[in-house]
Design a protein around this motif. Structure first.
Motif, short mmCIF file in Angstrom:
data_model
loop_
_atom_site.label_atom_id
_atom_site.label_comp_id
_atom_site.label_asym_id
_atom_site.label_seq_id
_atom_site.Cartn_x
_atom_site.Cartn_y
_atom_site.Cartn_z
N ASN A 124 0.89 -1.28 -0.08
CA ASN A 124 -0.03 -0.12 0.06
C ASN A 124 1.05 1.14 0.07
N LEU A 125 1.02 1.81 -1.29
CA LEU A 125 1.94 2.87 -1.34
C LEU A 125 1.47 4.34 -0.67
N LYS A 126 0.15 4.13 -0.43
CA LYS A 126 -0.41 5.10 0.49
C LYS A 126 0.02 5.39 1.98
N ASP A 127 0.55 4.14 2.33
CA ASP A 127 1.02 3.75 3.84
C ASP A 127 2.20 4.42 3.87
N GLU A 128 2.76 5.27 4.73
CA GLU A 128 3.99 5.74 4.73
C GLU A 128 5.21 4.49 5.32
N ARG A 129 4.69 3.58 5.94
CA ARG A 129 5.44 2.56 6.30
C ARG A 129 5.85 1.65 5.04
N SER A 130 5.29 1.89 3.98
CA SER A 130 5.48 1.44 2.68
C SER A 130 6.78 1.59 2.21
N HIS A 131 7.29 2.91 2.74
CA HIS A 131 8.38 3.68 1.87
C HIS A 131 9.67 2.93 1.89
N ARG A 132 10.04 2.23 3.00
CA ARG A 132 11.28 1.39 3.06
C ARG A 132 11.07 0.24 2.33
N VAL A 133 9.97 -0.38 2.06
CA VAL A 133 9.77 -1.63 1.22
C VAL A 133 10.00 -1.26 -0.22
N PHE A 134 9.37 0.03 -0.64
CA PHE A 134 9.51 0.32 -1.83
C PHE A 134 10.91 0.62 -2.16
N ALA A 135 11.77 1.18 -1.45
CA ALA A 135 13.13 1.48 -1.55
C ALA A 135 13.97 0.23 -1.82
N ASP A 136 13.54 -0.76 -1.07
CA ASP A 136 14.31 -2.07 -1.25
C ASP A 136 13.81 -2.60 -2.55
N LEU A 137 12.47 -2.54 -2.87
CA LEU A 137 12.33 -2.97 -4.33
C LEU A 137 12.94 -2.34 -5.42
N VAL A 138 12.92 -0.93 -5.35
CA VAL A 138 13.42 -0.38 -6.52
C VAL A 138 15.22 -0.23 -6.61
N ARG A 139 15.61 -0.48 -5.62
CA ARG A 139 17.26 -0.32 -5.30
C ARG A 139 18.11 -1.15 -6.21
N ASP A 140 17.53 -2.46 -6.58
CA ASP A 140 18.43 -3.22 -7.71
C ASP A 140 17.55 -3.25 -8.80
N ALA A 141 16.44 -2.80 -8.98
CA ALA A 141 15.62 -2.89 -10.27
C ALA A 141 16.10 -2.17 -11.39
N ASP A 142 15.74 -2.59 -12.68
CA ASP A 142 16.44 -1.97 -13.71
C ASP A 142 15.32 -1.02 -14.33
N ILE A 143 14.18 -1.47 -14.22
CA ILE A 143 13.04 -0.60 -14.95
C ILE A 143 12.08 -0.61 -13.85
N LEU A 144 11.42 0.68 -13.57
CA LEU A 144 10.08 0.82 -13.06
C LEU A 144 9.20 1.46 -14.17
N VAL A 145 7.84 0.75 -14.13
CA VAL A 145 6.73 1.30 -14.96
C VAL A 145 5.48 1.80 -14.32
N GLU A 146 4.86 3.03 -14.47
CA GLU A 146 3.57 3.45 -13.82
C GLU A 146 2.93 4.10 -14.83
N ASN A 147 1.65 3.78 -14.38
CA ASN A 147 0.64 4.58 -15.22
C ASN A 147 -0.20 5.50 -14.35
N TYR A 148 0.09 5.93 -13.21
CA TYR A 148 -0.89 6.94 -12.45
C TYR A 148 -1.13 8.16 -13.23
N SER A 149 -2.33 8.82 -12.71
CA SER A 149 -2.46 10.04 -13.35
C SER A 149 -1.36 11.11 -13.07
N PRO A 150 -0.98 11.92 -13.81
CA PRO A 150 0.03 13.01 -13.49
C PRO A 150 -0.07 13.62 -12.01
N GLY A 151 1.10 13.84 -11.34
CA GLY A 151 0.91 14.17 -9.96
C GLY A 151 0.78 13.28 -8.91
N VAL A 152 0.40 12.02 -9.19
CA VAL A 152 0.02 11.13 -8.15
C VAL A 152 1.32 10.63 -7.63
N THR A 153 2.44 10.32 -8.57
CA THR A 153 3.55 9.91 -7.74
C THR A 153 4.30 10.78 -6.97
#
Lengths: 412, 412
Positions: B86-115
């Motif tokens: 749940n990216l709206k929960d602040e406690r997700s931040h460290r998990v998200f950081a761990d996910l992207v730290r070694d990734a090559d690509i991120l793809v998102e299709n949120y409405s502009p401004g949401v990210t």
């Protein structure tokens, strides 16, 4: 230019007409050096002889002077180098070998079997340069196809099923004016080429990438589960309106048409408020989605009566004020003038190599914005063989005598 | 699996609905490890709640049991790992950081401004992993769009001009049943992503790749020079038939329709022979292209009379015998059963994770054949959060307690 994503990559481009040249146009716009190989015996790519033409006196149906260039070539030739080479002449073989030896990519869209007869099929080229990615775009795949084997856009459209995704249920098939039969395959061909190139960067081994026009378009059709929709009674071919998403569809206005997309309760209620009927949001015919679907004709008739009496601009202003997704149905000639699309260079002006910007004409850009790279086109389309010297002398190191001899023999 | 072009590449997939998930589906089919991040608070990707559903009892309009999965998700979820977060929960931040730290690509299709509001926009992610390619797919581009900013497929179709490339000149716009407004942007997004990845492989620097649905589709519309055609009087919107290429168009048969594409003299004369009128090949109304264009209605009427009296099969047999490009206009449900398209795996069966092959259902494959690589799908769509353990424990090294705590807090 090192800030282009494919800078330093060389493409030997054996394509003609639309599907192949669009693939190499994208590679060129992403920064690859694309060497377009054209047959001097036939006047080069057939697109050079597509009406209309642009020249010093504007647009015309037939060539008015030596500078005139087809609008097709002005668009598809951008950022490409043109060399002449008659691949049917055996003396071309050593030149061809020199061209592919240091290339990263070859793209061809000959009919199946032709490259074998010319001695330039994947096996032959792989022997010359094992690292090269060899991409074929054909109608039905490299193994060949049914019937006459001819793969014009409309043939592919017909076979793919797309023609029966549009139109009213009681009407005949709809031919798309956008050549989707031609244009999907090159997009997949570029995806395949870049994927194979990444693999080659790691393994040192190139490969054959084989994309079919029919397969590319049919794969897109197959993204919509028409079978499943039919199995549960969800009609897909409903023409301008979509009753199962009501209110949804294309509506006439006093001066054109608009598209309305309001399948949720919130959007649908916004529509009813916009047309001055807030009372109907609580009506048992229109309050919930199920109710609206049952009374789709009725709600669509109410909205149509209202939109028909208003200009597109006024109707859109009122829908937008209620947060309802709606948009003008634009003519292609207006669509390509959209200021946002122009600002993002997704559509760009057409530049003639001699006469500069062709007034009132637009063509495709690279519809990808990179934050740390340049993509797009800064060189106009080349004349036939314009880069013979640059490529044969500077890149391949041929002597002036050698080049003159090849030219005298009509090999280049 | 080292023989897949994108083997070893990891994609953090924040997309929902169609455009974004189709982009990551292609990356998954090319061999990338795609980690689909879904919000447990909303039941994950909205596509999980699209009718129809498939389960043990076949297809249905509403969920019949816990195993039932939407046909949309069965198709778009293939070869993806699903984790909840749940990216709206602040406690997700460290998990998200761990996910992207070694990734090559991120793809998102949120409405502009949401990210930006979620703290996961390009700047934030770039700080965590400067090598990562961050790809955004939006309706109008990352800067935002006009009106309600809502970018449904039909809104994009309307604005792009495609709706007025099809249909008869005196009729309203044509809504395409194939969601081309949704599906072009992901193709360009994959091209952009792979290009940026190649650049990152060399420079060590990732970047933001920003693709707009409107820009992608309009750029394709702009490949056809509608302005130039209009300037020289070449009408493009001519409906089923194209007089300027006569004989050319869609013709009724006794049991369906066929597409005929015979603009050259050789093809046109073949048509006249096929319909039993070899005498007309020398007729001054039909001998040359100019003559046929002047008498287009007449030659089309002659051919239509003949095709209408014959089955599609018989008419095609006779046209093909004369080497004339012609094809059946197929229903999408027949098109996706084409044996050649199936053999090339451009269209493939739908597999339910519990109940296996869904009878009678087909979906998109990867319409690219590699000679030295595998592409396609060998794992069915995941249940929501099915790979939490595989990803959080095995890839990120979280402890069982840590995972249990995150789950108890509804962060995952």
């Amino acid at each position: 230019m090192s800030d282009q994503p494919l800078a330093g990559r060389t493409v030997v481009d054996l394509t003609t007409a639309l599907a192949g040249p669009y693939a190499t146009l994208l590679l060129a716009g992403l920064g690859a050096t694309v060497i377009k190989v054209e047959n001097p015996a036939t006047g080069g790519d057939s697109s050079r002889n597509n009406a209309p033409y642009a020249g010093g006196d504007g647009l015309s149906l037939s060539r008015q002077g030596p500078d005139d260039m087809s609008v097709s070539m002005l668009a598809r030739g951008r950022n490409k180098l043109s060399v002449t080479l008659n691949l049917k002449d055996e003396r071309s073989h050593r030149v061809f070998a020199d061209l592919v030896r240091d290339a990263d990519i070859l793209v061809e869209n000959y009919s199946p079997g032709v490259t074998g007869r010319l001695g330039i099929d994947y096996a032959a080229v792989h022997a010359l340069n094992p690292r090269l990615v060899y991409t074929s775009i054909t109608g039905f795949g490299s193994q060949g196809g049914p019937g006459s084997g001819k793969a014009m856009d409309s043939i592919i459209q017909a076979l793919s099923g797309v023609m029966l995704t549009a139109g009213e249920p009681d009407e005949g098939p709809v031919r798309f004016g956008l050549p989707v039969g031609d244009m999907l395959a090159p997009l997949f061909a570029v995806v395949g080429t870049l994927s194979a190139l990444m693999q080659a960067d790691q393994s040192g081994e190139g490969q054959h990438v084989d994309v079919s026009m029919l397969g590319a378009l049919t794969s897109l059709v197959a993204c919509e589960p028409f079978d499943a929709f039919a199995a549960v009674g969800m009609e897909q071919r409903t023409g301008a309106m979509v009753p199962r998403l009501a209110p949804f569809g294309i509506l006439p206005t006093a001066d054109g048409h608009l598209a309305l997309s309001a399948p949720t309760d919130a959007f649908a209620h916004g529509v009813l408020r916009a047309i001055g009927r807030p009372d109907l949001t609580e009506d048992t015919r229109f309050h919930t989605r199920d109710q609206r679907v049952r009374n789709a004709d009725e709600i669509h008739a109410l909205i149509r009566e209202w939109t028909s009496a208003r200009t597109t601009e006024e109707a859109l202003r009122l829908f937008t004020a209620e947060g309802v997704p709606a948009a003008e149905v634009r003519d292609p000639r207006d669509a390509v003038r959209d200021p946002l699309v122009r600002a993002r260079e997704e559509v760009v002006p057409v530049i003639h190599p001699v006469h500069g910007t062709v007034e009132g004409l637009a063509t495709t850009g690279i519809p990808i914005r990179f934050s740390a790279a340049r993509a797009g086109f800064d060189r106009p389309a080349p004349a036939l063989g314009e880069h013979n010297d640059e490529v044969y002398r500077n890149k391949l190191g041929y002597s002036a005598d050698d080049i003159a001899e090849l030219a005298a023999a009509s090999v280049i």
